[in-house]
Structures are given as C-alpha cells and as structure tokens.
Design a protein around this motif. Sequence first.
Motif, PDB file in Angstrom:
ATOM      1  N   ASN A   1      40.912  34.414  49.300  1.00 23.70           N
ATOM      2  CA  ASN A   1      42.044  34.194  48.400  1.00 23.70           C
ATOM      3  C   ASN A   1      42.944  33.073  48.908  1.00 23.70           C
ATOM      4  O   ASN A   1      43.484  32.285  48.126  1.00 23.70           O
ATOM      5  N   LYS A   2      43.116  32.997  50.210  1.00 26.17           N
ATOM      6  CA  LYS A   2      43.947  31.945  50.783  1.00 26.17           C
ATOM      7  C   LYS A   2      43.233  30.592  50.709  1.00 26.17           C
ATOM      8  O   LYS A   2      43.866  29.563  50.482  1.00 26.17           O
TER       9      LYS A   2
ATOM     10  N   ASP B   1      43.115  29.065  46.877  1.00 25.26           N
ATOM     11  CA  ASP B   1      44.397  29.246  46.194  1.00 25.26           C
ATOM     12  C   ASP B   1      44.545  28.225  45.067  1.00 25.26           C
ATOM     13  O   ASP B   1      43.672  27.379  44.840  1.00 25.26           O
TER      14      ASP B   1
END
Length: 272
Positions: free
Chosen positions: A149-150, A153
């Motif tokens: 997810n990071k 982004d």
Amino acid sequence: MSPTDEQGYPETGQTRTRLPGGDPYGGAPRRTGRSSSRGLVTVVGVVVLLIAAIAFANRGDGSSADGSTAKGDQPRTSSTAASGTKPVESKSGGIPSGFAHSGQGAESAAANYAVALVSADILKPVRRSEVVKQVFVIDQQASLTDKFNKAYDKQFLSSIGLDANGNAPAGHTYVSRTAPLGTKLTNYSDAAATVEVWCTGVFGTAGDDSTNPVTSDWFTMTLQLRWENGDWKVDSFSQKDGPAPVPGDNKASSADQMAKAVEEYGGFTYAR
C-alpha cells in the motif's frame, strides 16, 4: 550484497515496474519506454525492494522434485510434459490453488504466482489485498499489505499514469502481462521449496498519447515457498533481469493493437 538506497532497501537497477517483488510491478508491474528508462528503474526498484526485505525461510534439503536423491543420469532441466497429476482448481480471483505436495507442484505454484505478482491487479487497492491473501503465507500477509500500500500509493500510481484506484485514463489501457518460460527447483523438502521462474512479459500503458508505452521485458523471479494449510504459498520472493535474447526486428504494433490484444487474449493457468 546489493547496495541499498536511503531507505535501506537494496537497489536493483531494473527497468521494469513490478509489484511486490521486483518493481512495483510491484512487485512488478510496468515499464516505460526506453526514453524514460530512469523512471522505469525507479518503478522496478520499488517491487524488488519490497520483496528483498522479506527474509528467506525454510530452505529445502536439496532433494529432487520427487523426494528422491538426485542421480547422475537425471536431466539438468525438468520436462514440462503432462504428468498425469490432477490439474489445480482456481479459487476467487482466478489465481490457481490446490497444488500437489511435490517438487512439481511447487514449480507449478511458483509459475502461477509469478503471473499474479506481476499483474495489473497488484496496482488496484481492492484487488491487491485479495492477491496477497491468496498468494502469501499467513504470517507475511499483514506486513506485505502495508508495504504494498505504501509502495503503490497515489503518488506512485500517478507517476505511471494511473488514478488512485489503479485505472488508466479514458482511451488508455494499462498492460502488465507475464508469461513464464520455464521453472527450476533449486531446493525442496516437504515443508519448503525454492523455485526460480524465467519470465518474459509486456508492461506499460497503451494509448496514442501515452508517456509510458508498452514494452517487453525478460526477468527471473525466485520464490521461497512454504507448505501451509495443504497448499504451496509464497514466503518471500526476489527478482533479477534476464536472461534476455538478442532483440528481434519485429515491427512495433500500434497502441490500439496492443490494447485490443490484451482485451481479446486471456492469460494461461500453468499446471503440470
């Protein structure tokens, strides 16, 4: 050991974008044209960085795929001919599961998971969590979901021409399709296996004004597998460039032809 970037992740110098495994291709996913190779390197690096952070575990005992001791008269590469073993059955999302508890089953699992980890789904927030749950061992899922997810982004997705949901703009088609060409079982035990998957693929955005045109790539993924709850799952994986052949003289297809091909031709399920 590979040099690391300012965040402590190993630098790969790759030009592929993959999802969690080698580039945000996420591990692997896409690439940009040769003219934007610097941006491609950044994307590819993201995935490789993420995967490299996962420690290798449960290495095998070095036995052969069928559990017997390797013999001098065995071929150096395994055949991909039909084995007679019942094919795997797909579950939600179309990712195969239920692989045989053998070296051959581990190779089939690795080939199928390589395809999933370098697919466009890894860039879609909703689909990404489903891929992680189906491909990885349970104790790696939470940390990998957070890392993915990071890595993928809004800013990253925007850099490759996609919106926050991983979708290409109107009139464009994002392409991330991988085809395993061969597998090699390097370690095997009843509890764990290490498999190398040699792949080629196409990555980029098809569209008349795309700044990230679809290009081809050659790479090898190494997957550390663990036998968990009656199936092979990925514990960690890494990726490197090549082996790659001398480029051919094929005429590049138009953006429309590439987009149409992706829509009309489905991917394969690899099972032996």
